[in-house]
Design an enzyme around this catalytic site. Structure first.
Site, mmCIF file in Angstrom:
data_model
loop_
_atom_site.group_PDB
_atom_site.id
_atom_site.type_symbol
_atom_site.label_atom_id
_atom_site.label_comp_id
_atom_site.label_asym_id
_atom_site.label_seq_id
_atom_site.Cartn_x
_atom_site.Cartn_y
_atom_site.Cartn_z
ATOM 1 N N HIS A 107 48.751 15.863 -15.483
ATOM 2 C CA HIS A 107 49.704 16.937 -15.228
ATOM 3 C C HIS A 107 50.304 16.797 -13.838
ATOM 4 O O HIS A 107 51.526 16.844 -13.653
ATOM 5 C CB HIS A 107 48.963 18.277 -15.382
ATOM 6 C CG HIS A 107 49.818 19.475 -15.117
ATOM 7 N ND1 HIS A 107 49.851 20.103 -13.895
ATOM 8 C CD2 HIS A 107 50.697 20.114 -15.910
ATOM 9 C CE1 HIS A 107 50.692 21.126 -13.952
ATOM 10 N NE2 HIS A 107 51.228 21.149 -15.169
ATOM 11 N N GLY B 240 55.791 -26.464 -1.571
ATOM 12 C CA GLY B 240 54.481 -26.875 -1.059
ATOM 13 C C GLY B 240 53.745 -27.847 -1.951
ATOM 14 O O GLY B 240 52.608 -28.214 -1.665
ATOM 15 N N ARG C 58 70.524 -19.553 5.075
ATOM 16 C CA ARG C 58 69.990 -18.883 3.873
ATOM 17 C C ARG C 58 70.731 -17.574 3.652
ATOM 18 O O ARG C 58 71.347 -17.035 4.581
ATOM 19 C CB ARG C 58 68.510 -18.531 4.078
ATOM 20 C CG ARG C 58 67.581 -19.700 4.119
ATOM 21 C CD ARG C 58 66.191 -19.242 4.438
ATOM 22 N NE ARG C 58 66.210 -18.445 5.678
ATOM 23 C CZ ARG C 58 65.166 -18.288 6.482
ATOM 24 N NH1 ARG C 58 64.018 -18.842 6.181
ATOM 25 N NH2 ARG C 58 65.263 -17.562 7.577
#
Lengths: 882, 882
Positions: B467, B112, B345
């Site tokens: 705890h 971009g 891809r």
């Protein structure tokens, strides 16, 4: 120090009274510390030291490398001849025996690591001669000591001499060696000889030259002894330096009525006055003068008894003081009218004397000490002595004061007063003119009025950064905190198991933490006029590298700090303004605010009050920088104790507001407040807070400007861990400055008090005009030591057991914390060259830490006003490398 | 990446379908990412990409350095000729126009940051032609988008196109751009032209070659645009790389009924099965397939419509998967029967699919993936998906689940159950077979039985190390803690202001911290059989550099950890043994002991109990190392809550023992327990403690040996700050080992969890057989962040505001904490070459931190058993650099 051979052929020995043509450094390398000192006094200054010669370190190295050289006996005989000639006596001569000491002396001080033999030259015949000349008991005792030392050092005989001496004491039915009579000593000498022979040792030779030769060999050999080798390895001293060996005639002040011994000072070590002082004894050895069980004569009487010796002493003192350019003390002996100087040192002195002497020597026409030298002559310890009241004597046996307990010494000084358990009672008593020691479980802002009138403060809880400790140090009131075995009842307190009622007199020692029952005599602090002169010089010398500001939170403190020489305020803690009794309700209103409007209104009121405070501080520090730290502590510190609120709730004692307060206290309670929601973190939760404080501050700046003042403010953001966090806070400050039409961009910096801030200093520096290292918190986080918890509990025992070298809150940890400071400075300046860096933790008032901080490259210190004198002096000494 | 010129003379452009003889690296440098991908698919793999050529980065550099070269127009024309020939269409031909995309593509991904122009070649005439061939609305919309993008990118016209488009929408009375009809679009095109002209821009040229030339120039120029320059500076990308420019024919799947678009996967991305999947649409563009508002056809039907294209696709998928050696997805378009692959891809996949695909591809005869490659294909995120239950859909609109509040997600997984407010109620409900969510203010050891039967746990207080969080993570129970707007009443709890009664159903999301009211559907975790195979490979690959142990405190946990692949215990916390209900009274007896005898007796009893525990753990881990940390927490953790004791006292409810307990609780209370009297500090106050623990441990070792076992223990000292402190503790352990006749010297190491320990690691290493970095505490102290306080309060907002990049407790702080770890390892090994170093903080189970820790040089990790699969995978991936 490394040995560097300089001159190709050197004499194997040098006499102390002959000029040697060496530099001080060469002398030290060749003759060792002891030999160099003799040569300097005798050969250089021409002072009458008892006859002596020194075998050089060259000789030592030759002996150690290749054994006893063939020509060394000849040299030694020649040296001994010269010595006998100078002394007018001969070794082994029963009619007037010469006795000598045979001492080691390395080029670098290695105290107690090598061997020495005293009174060499004694056998039965010479002992009898000595007895005739002095005193039988003395002669026999000297002989038996010589036997012990020779057998141990030279013969290395495996004999338990303590056991033999114990046997002699039992046989004589006495307890002290000094009570052994001549016959007892004769038996003891016989016993010692038997024990030495029984151990298979060769026995002490009769020939005095043999004794001397063996003693010299033993002294040289002790250079490679285990103790010395280990010590050198530890201290990084080169193994090839070798030791020199000095042989010196022993003189006897107890030879007759024409003899005596004494000590003398060039100036008065108690007051610093420029007059000779000292005392002496007729027909006595030096140890009798210092032992304190003889009535000595004042030095002024010396001329009546020994006019020539007195003149010699006078010349000696004069020569020494000009040479040392300092107060000197000497030990001297007169033997049959002849004056001998045995030892000369820089003299110990009181704080008041140190100041006076330093200033006087600058004005002294012949000495004309430089200001650097003068500052180097006064130690921080000297200042502590003149600045704080002390108890005239230590308590313990016979002093009448019973120690009840010990706490943490939190503010120096000595205080005696009557116990008061509440601030109200303290105020009433003070009104009646009664001295008060305020005793509390812990203190809070509600106690401040009572604290202000107290002579001293004692608390059961808290450490060196507790409320009590901080307030007391700020005001210079002696204070002991964290005295854990205090138990409170309604009208009394048990201290160390002993019930102490209101009105009972106790004393607290802010230097040791001791709390004692009953009255004690206090020596009030007396600040001599020379203090200001000397500190002025110190400031001048340090100014270009390290200046000292003060931590001050009020106009009164700021004025006091300025009077004490602060060149600005390095830490103005705004929370102390929040804690004032008239402010606390507004702060609580802000915390309890049910709406943004309520919060804004409370903030507005707080802002108005803070602005007033700031105006006062800026006026007091007009023209000097004032670093204001925006709010730092967690909010629950402004609320009542949660435990008490819970108790009140269970009791049904809480009204509507009380219940709201309880809810808020629960909400703001933290498991570990020290590393919780404080500082800039809290500000990010309540952004109105820092904006309000900044507006108040810049409003005060504008007001001061309008009044013709010169306010210089710097705003400091606490507890930063990241660049963006700091940048956001900086924006609030800048916006507030713009809002109140402050001209120019405000100066904004950050504290470096988390280890992360130190490590990412290069990310912080672009957003900071200065760094201020908060060494207290940095120490807490680096060690993971909550000061309030660890200091009373285990830190003391850690230091005692050697688990830590010192309390890191007291003195900056050289390693880890020091490294983080180094990194902060280095990385900060890498990103922002020339960045100003200060330190505002307690370490900024502690001399050793100041040296470390200067080495790290800090530009200024900021300490509590009471620490200013010490910090100013320590800063100058650090800059001078003194 | 730095540009290195390789070949002297290179062509200025390359066609995508021609082999280029370059290596992949050269291709990337010369053609950029986009161009390289086209060349690889077209020229290397011979796949049918739409015709394209790429102008090289050489050309870009020439243009940027010296302006448009004289010969570039000719080259560009030749390239365009070739492109037109390959496409069978011409740019600007109204009857069958060629449209092209002009895309930037740098050698390094800069998403971009640079410019792209699509649909270049459109003017009114070609738009009309395109309308005839496809669809009028489509053609007009494409045209107006082209105008906007050209005017912005190429002409840099200062026009607010959003405003122009908004005007068109208003004029047409519609809300979405997709609802603009042909006439509306025609008006919009006219408006755009007016706006461009009005802004003084030169207008879009009519000559399509001019358009192309200008677009190429603009793409090259965008390399030096501000966005790109700033990005490169930030990412450290060289400024002289330059960008390539790819020009590609646009194909239209919506041209006619002989056209279409689709997506396809080489394998099923949901299940991982080895079958082609995907879908397609007839006469449509790619975006219609993914938009989801068309009913697509299954890929299996493709051959029915386009038999040739289907065969091409099949071949393409086969080639791609073998080439990529991974699941691939492709976008394809069929234009008038001709198949084009637009993009390929690596495919996204579910966790289960990732595991199956990785294992299947190893077994695939042609691909035969290596184990390294297989491990690199599975991410920690994939494992999280298969290991924990998740909610089937997110809540929110329409899901029926109302979000009540959000707390801190403390243990992953999804839980739905009925609210129970006490452990007793939880146990009763569980007995009835009812699913339970236990809701507590906070949990303590008393709650453990109720926690064990719960589906999920929700607490109002505490952070990730509370705890509740520790127990839940250890057992893999979903848990949300620190949900601050919980208010407890007798029979109900208000959550975010809403009253929830016992028995009401809520759901908690251990991944997000969300607490919702009502039922939600849970997708249970399904662990596929490939997990063990893959983790086995991971272990094998990592073994030489980084192994994974577990934190386990009980025999049951140790067994579970071993089953989950732990190669030992890196942290066995002995305090959890102290907290067991049958031990706590003994521990309290020890604390309350009035005499040394009482203390010794309590210690004796504790020792016997601990020994039993140790035997069980050593049996479970037989043959593997077990690192036992001696007692770490402060003593008050073993006493009842001080606040409750005070309340009980006020109520008059305390008996004699209660009062003694209150005194002890007061005595051991700490201001900041986290950095108070804990660990080895407490041991130095109570030296019997570590001796007892060591005796119990070595007793257990002896017992296991006698039983034929192979116990391997390592003893760990917590919270060390100095060498002598560690040495003293080590002595206790060694003495205890000697006492119980343990043969050989025990293995003793220390935790590195204070900044000081890291900085003085060279002082600690001589006393340590290993270091274990406690990254939790180290983070707390380095930031000054008390985890329990800051995590619920401001840490989240700090990350949201960007004041910190991430929660440093979640992921290791790369800068400060990371540097301290680096220093600890480096300095420790400098003093003790080969020193073994582990990490036992939470970061040992977090993938990004694991990578950082490996870089620092640690040898082993120790994480909670539930984190073992992720840690084992992440360790291997870190070692592989995946």
């Amino acid at each position: 120090m490394q040995y560097r051979p300089g001159v190709a052929a050197r004499p194997p020995f040098l006499f102390a009274d002959e000029p040697d043509g060496l530099t001080a450094e060469e002398r030290r390398l060749l003759l060792g510390g002891k030999g160099a000192s003799l040569a300097e006094m005798g050969g250089v200054l021409g002072l009458p030291v008892p006859p002596a010669f020194t075998l050089t370190t060259d000789v030592c190295r030759r002996v150690l490398d290749g054994g006893w050289p063939a020509d060394l006996d000849d040299h030694l005989r020649r040296a001994l001849d010269g010595l006998e000639q100078r002394a007018g006596r001969r070794l082994g001569d029963p009619s007037d025996p010469l006795l000598v000491s045979v001492r080691s002396g390395a080029p670098v001080s290695m105290p107690g690591m090598m061997d020495t033999v005293l009174n060499l030259g004694l056998d039965d015949a010479t002992t009898a001669g000595l007895a005739d000349l002095t005193d039988e008991r003395f002669a026999l005792d000297t002989h038996r000591r010589f036997l012990q030392s020779y057998a141990t050092v030279v013969l290395d005989a495996p004999v338990d001499f303590h056991a033999v001496v114990r046997g002699a004491l039992e046989a004589a039915g006495v307890e002290r060696e000094a009570d052994l009579g001549p016959d007892d000593l004769r038996s003891l000498i016989a016993d010692l000889r038997v024990a030495i022979a029984a151990a298979g040792a060769p026995g002490v030779p009769d020939d005095p030259f043999e004794q001397l030769r063996a003693a010299v060999a033993a002294v040289f050999a002790s250079w490679n002894g285990e103790r010395a080798t280990v010590y050198r390895a530890h201290e990084g001293i080169a193994d090839d330096l070798g030791t020199a060996c000095s042989v010196q005639a022993i003189v006897f002040g107890n030879r007759d009525e024409r003899s005596g011994s004494g000590v003398a000072f060039t100036r008065d070590p108690t007051t610093g006055e420029g007059r000779r002082t000292g005392d002496f004894l007729l027909n006595a050895q030096g140890e009798d003068v210092v032992a304190g069980d003889h009535v000595t004569l004042p030095l002024a009487d010396l001329a009546d008894h020994f006019p020539e010796a007195a003149a010699e002493l006078d010349r000696t003192l004069d020569v020494l003081e000009r040479h040392q350019r300092d107060l000197c003390d000497v030990e001297f002996t007169v033997e049959q009218g002849r004056f001998h100087i045995l030892q000369a040192r820089r003299g110990k002195r009181t704080g008041a004397a140190a100041l006076r002497i330093a200033v006087d020597l600058v004005e002294h026409p012949d000495i004309a000490l430089t200001r650097e030298e003068a500052v180097a002559l006064v130690t921080p310890g000297h200042l502590e002595q003149v600045l704080h009241a002390r108890f005239s004597e230590t308590h313990g046996e016979g002093s009448g004061a019973e120690e009840l307990t010990r706490g943490i010494p939190a503010s120096p000084g000595a205080a005696v007063g009557r116990v008061r358990l509440t601030p109200e009672a303290a105020l009433d008593a003070a009104d009646r003119g009664e001295p008060v020691v305020l005793v509390r479980l812990e203190t809070s802002p509600d106690d401040v009025a009572g604290m202000a009138v107290a002579e001293g403060i004692l608390t059961a809880r808290g450490g060196l950064v507790s409320h009590a400790a901080l307030v007391a140090r700020g005001w210079g009131i002696p204070c002991v905190v964290g005295a854990e075995d205090l138990e409170f009842a309604d009208d009394h307190v048990r201290i160390g198991g002993r019930a102490v009622r209101e009105g009972d007199t106790i004393a607290i020692d802010g230097a040791t933490g001791a709390v004692t029952l009953g009255d004690r005599e206090v020596a009030e602090a007396e600040v001599p006029p020379e203090l200001d002169v000397l500190l002025g010089w110190a400031d001048e010398l340090a100014a270009s590298r390290l200046v000292v500001r003060a931590n001050a939170d009020t106009a009164a403190d700021a004025r006091a700090a300025r009077d004490l020489g602060a060149v600005g305020i390095g830490l103005c803690r705004t929370e102390h303004m929040f804690l004032a009794p008239d402010r606390l309700p507004i702060v609580r209103a802000m915390i309890l605010a049910g709406s943004d409007e309520e919060e804004a209104e409370a903030l507005e009121r707080l802002g108005a009050a803070q602005r007033e405070d700031f105006v006062g501080i800026l006026e007091a520090m007009d023209g000097l920088p004032v670093t204001v730290r925006l709010l730092d502590p967690p909010l629950h510190e402004f609320l009542p104790d949660l435990m008490e609120l819970v108790a009140a709730e269970v009791r049904g004692d809480l009204d509507e507001e009380g219940r709201r307060t309880l809810v808020a206290a629960r909400q703001w309670a933290e498991v570990n407040p020290m590393i919780g929601t404080r500082g800039v973190r809290l500000a990010h939760l309540r952004p109105g807070l820092y904006r309000m404080q900044s507006r108040a501050l810049f409003g005060a700046v504008a007001e001061r400007r309008a009044a013709g003042g010169d306010p210089q403010v710097e705003v400091m953001i606490p507890l930063t861990v990241s660049g963006p966090e700091l940048a956001a806070a900086r924006r609030w400050v800048e916006e507030a400055a713009a809002e109140v039409a402050h001209d120019g961009v405000p100066v904004v910096g950050t504290m470096i008090e988390t280890p992360r801030a130190a490590l990412v200093a290069d990310r912080l520096a672009p957003h900071a005009d200065f760094f201020s290292i908060g060494s207290n918190d940095l120490t807490q986080m680096t060690f993971g030591f909550s000061r309030d918890d660890v200091q009373g509990r285990f830190l003391g025992s850690y230091v005692e057991q050697g688990l830590l070298e010192h309390d890191p809150f007291d003195r900056l940890d050289d390693e880890a914390v020091g490294e983080l400071v180094d990194l902060a400075v280095e990385r900060g300046r890498r990103a922002a060259p020339g960045l100003k860096v200060g330190v505002c933790g307690e370490h900024a008032g502690e001399p050793v830490s100041i040296r470390r901080l200067l080495a790290a490259g800090v530009d200024y210190l900021s300490c509590s006003p009471a620490r200013l004198p010490v910090a100013r002096l320590a800063a100058a000494r650090a800059v001078l490398g003194a």
